[in-house]
Design an enzyme around this catalytic site. Structure first.
Site, PDB file in Angstrom:
ATOM      1  N   GLU A  53      43.042  19.254  17.929  1.00 16.36           N
ATOM      2  CA  GLU A  53      42.993  19.619  16.498  1.00 16.36           C
ATOM      3  C   GLU A  53      44.294  20.213  15.991  1.00 16.36           C
ATOM      4  O   GLU A  53      44.714  19.951  14.858  1.00 16.36           O
ATOM      5  CB  GLU A  53      41.847  20.617  16.234  1.00 16.36           C
ATOM      6  CG  GLU A  53      40.463  20.017  16.324  1.00 16.36           C
ATOM      7  CD  GLU A  53      39.936  19.949  17.744  1.00 16.36           C
ATOM      8  OE1 GLU A  53      40.650  20.370  18.680  1.00 16.36           O
ATOM      9  OE2 GLU A  53      38.797  19.467  17.920  1.00 16.36           O
ATOM     10  N   HIS A  64      28.423  25.031  16.225  1.00 18.42           N
ATOM     11  CA  HIS A  64      28.280  23.727  15.559  1.00 18.42           C
ATOM     12  C   HIS A  64      27.709  23.923  14.159  1.00 18.42           C
ATOM     13  O   HIS A  64      27.051  23.031  13.642  1.00 18.42           O
ATOM     14  CB  HIS A  64      27.346  22.825  16.366  1.00 18.42           C
ATOM     15  CG  HIS A  64      28.044  21.966  17.387  1.00 18.42           C
ATOM     16  ND1 HIS A  64      29.190  22.359  18.025  1.00 18.42           N
ATOM     17  CD2 HIS A  64      27.760  20.734  17.870  1.00 18.42           C
ATOM     18  CE1 HIS A  64      29.557  21.397  18.868  1.00 18.42           C
ATOM     19  NE2 HIS A  64      28.709  20.396  18.786  1.00 18.42           N
TER      20      HIS A  64
END
Lengths: 326, 333
Positions: B64, B133
């Site tokens: 990322e 999440h």
């Protein structure tokens, strides 16, 4: 292929301009006329000069906290850089960045930043843009040995190799990451080997030999342009001053870091003295001509400092300009 | 000229924005993990690789930091890159390029360069996915000068704000929500944009202003309908853009109704609702008939178990309860 005489003289001139400019900052730093943190690259000029001379104006470079040399070698205007170090409105970043934020997109100097390794993925992206457009440009990422501790370097090495991006990773290994000697930050001194497991062509060169740096950079740039990049280049070098400012971080002083014998050893490897000896030995130019180049550089630096001193500081009512582009 | 609209889901509205922008402007590229896979990005990226090729629609390793930095670098070098983070939680790895580099780049370079990049983060909560999440991190990005942050609540806005984010010369964080992906709206076929920095009144009312964003706009409208028979007339303000806030719209609504309930899908401490509350207090406190109320997530990580999730996430019921507490007594309901 050996560089022609003009190229050698250009390399010399670039290195001398960087050196004289760097040294000229010391007095105004000590007098507090310059207050922003200044990371001098004295001793490392051959890397900036050798690599940037292998590039075209349209190619991209990204620097770090120690990027005065990169800016000048890529063709940035000295008076705009000096004015920026003095934090004036006429500086290349209009006094909003200081020494650590040098930019001139018109000559491919895309920016510099002191977050260690922070600009590596930015250079990766510029290479990605070049590849997407297929425009033949190459991107260079300059970083130090300290950046090898950051994960984003490995992420970037992997992606560059995976996509065969036209990027040259240039590690200026000056053996110190701020205060820590290299043996205290990693097991292996062979930084160039980092690129190998990712599938990169990786080489180590003598970073104080501008001809060796330039030759390696030309080969690397050529490979990148042919779609056979990326290339990782480790340049062994040494900064003659300490991490920041004119304090030389000598053992026994309050910063107490580097053994005097080590500094002396590297002084004998001074990259400018080395190319001077080469030029004189090969009769590429006379001593008088070299002195003339030095005098020109000194004059240019004086003019740049005059320009900076005569420039105003940014107006306080313009504090909020440039947060966004309108 | 008549504008042709049809019902379209939120996720396909995003897909249409990306398709039309990539068709119009060859400098637009999409980069991120999972752009090949509906498992990651639903159908928001469907057909893009086939149409524009892998040079412009780039699926990436799990990196990322570097991938987001690369989107910034590409944008500095003339592209308009969209970096997608199919789960916003993973975007924290990219906090450095977003906050240190992109957000500061224009300012610290004296405006000599700007970064026309979009950081697209998907909130993907619920389904017993637990704390990593599920997070809604828009407030963290809103804190940094130099960024803009948008949170579309409808399919119409999902398309229009994506177009606006891509067209903007500054870094824009585009935060959408998986819970909205199947919601439908009338969406024009043509390319259009929704202006960044402008909110909208979704429902007019005179008793209380509910200021909401993203999926909670729908919940707020539901709450308003629930309360209608009791005679409580709720105004719903959809922020659309979280940064810069449409302060004028918020204040106009609160000055009209005299009451404010701020509903935010993020946490309470130092959150978006706190900022809006401060803006109202600083400017319009004299108009308030009752204290400002915040309906936010509690300062607790997202739990897994459904029994706890039910107690954690906000729904129209929480909004109804809060409004009843606030307005019920005054209106003698």
């Amino acid at each position: 292929m050996k560089p022609d005489s003009n190229t050698v003289i250009d390399l010399y001139r670039t290195m001398v301009r960087i050196r004289v400019c760097e040294e000229s900052f010391i007095a105004p730093i000590l007098s507090r006329e310059i207050r922003c943190p200044v990371h001098l690259c004295t001793g490392q000029e051959a890397v900036a000069a050798g690599v940037c001379a292998a590039l075209e104006k349209e190619d991209y470079i990204f620097g770090n906290h120690r990027s005065h040399g990169h800016f000048l070698a890529k063709g940035g205007k000295m008076h705009e850089m000096v004015a920026e170090v003095f934090c004036r409105e006429t500086g290349c970043s209009r006094g909003r960045g200081g020494s650590m934020h040098l930019v001139d997109p018109s000559i491919g100097m895309m920016g510099s930043a002191p977050i260690v390794a922070g600009t590596i993925p930015l250079a990766l992206g510029a290479a990605l843009a070049a590849k997407t457009r297929n425009d033949g440009r190459v991107a260079v990422s300059f970083f130090g040995d300290g950046a090898t501790g950051e994960g984003v370097l490995c992420e970037s090495l992997n992606f560059a190799a995976l996509k065969k991006l036209p990027i040259l990773f240039v590690c200026e290994n000056n053996l110190y990451s701020t205060h820590l000697p290299i043996d205290e930050i990693r097991v292996s001194r062979k930084i160039f080997e980092l690129g190998i497991p990712f599938g990169e062509q990786s080489h180590r060169v003598d970073g104080n030999d501008v001809l060796e740096v330039h030759g390696a950079a030309r080969k690397a740039v050529d490979l990148c342009r042919k779609g056979r990049g990326p290339v990782f280049l480790e340049c062994m070098t040494y900064r003659m001053h300490g991490h920041v400012g004119p304090d030389d971080n000598i053992q026994g002083s309050h910063t107490d870091i580097r053994p005097p014998a080590e500094i002396e050893k590297w002084r004998r490897k001074d990259p400018i003295k080395r190319i001077e000896r080469h030029i004189l030995k090969k009769r590429i130019a006379s001593l008088r001509e070299l002195k003339e180049i030095q005098a020109q550089a000194e004059n240019e630096v004086l003019e740049a400092q005059d320009f900076a001193r005569n420039s105003s500081f940014p107006k306080k009512e313009e504090l909020s300009l440039y947060v966004y582009k309108n | 000229m008549s504008i042709k609209t049809r019902r379209l889901t939120y996720s396909l509205a995003i897909n249409e924005a990306l398709t039309q922008m990539m068709e119009r402007d060859p400098s637009v590229i999409l980069i991120g993990q999972g752009v090949k896979s509906p498992w990651y990005v639903g159908n928001t990226a469907q057909g893009l690789i086939k149409k524009f090729g892998e040079q412009r629609v780039i699926d990436t390793p799990v990196s990322e930091n570097a991938m987001t930095g690369a989107a910034i670098g590409a944008s500095l070098a003339g592209m308009r890159a969209i970096a997608v983070h199919p789960r916003m939680d993973f975007m924290l790895y990219a906090f450095d390029p977003i906050v240190n580099e992109a957000a500061n780049w224009s300012y610290m370079n004296g405006g000599k360069v700007s970064v026309p990049v979009v950081f697209w983060g998907v909130i993907n909560r619920g389904g017993e996915q637990a704390a990593q999440h599920s997070q809604a991190l828009h407030a963290m990005f809103s804190h940094a000068p130099g960024l803009k942050v948008v949170m579309p609540s409808t399919a119409y806005d999902a398309k229009g704000l994506m177009v606006a984010a891509i067209e903007d010369d500054n870094p824009v964080v585009y935060v959408d929500d998986r819970w909205l992906y199947n919601t439908e709206d009338d969406v024009p076929e043509e390319l259009y944009s929704v202006p960044i920095g402008k909110g909208i009144v979704r429902r007019e009312g005179k008793d209380v202003s509910v200021i909401a964003s993203s999926y909670l706009v729908g919940e707020a409208v539901k709450a308003a309908s629930t309360l209608e028979p009791s005679g409580i007339d709720v105004e719903v303000v959809d922020l659309r853009t979280v940064k810069p806030l449409d302060v004028d719209l918020i204040l106009a609504s609160v000055e009209k109704t005299g009451r404010a309930v701020i509903v935010d899908p993020g946490w309470k401490m130092c959150g978006l609702a706190a900022e809006i509350s401060a803006v109202i207090s600083e400017n319009s406190i004299g108009c308030l008939k009752s204290p400002i109320r915040r309906v936010t997530l509690p300062d607790i990580p997202a739990p897994a178990s459904r029994s706890l999730e039910e107690n954690y996430y906000i729904s129209s019921r929480n909004i109804v309860d809060t409004i009843m507490q606030l307005v019920g007594a005054d209106l003698k309901i």
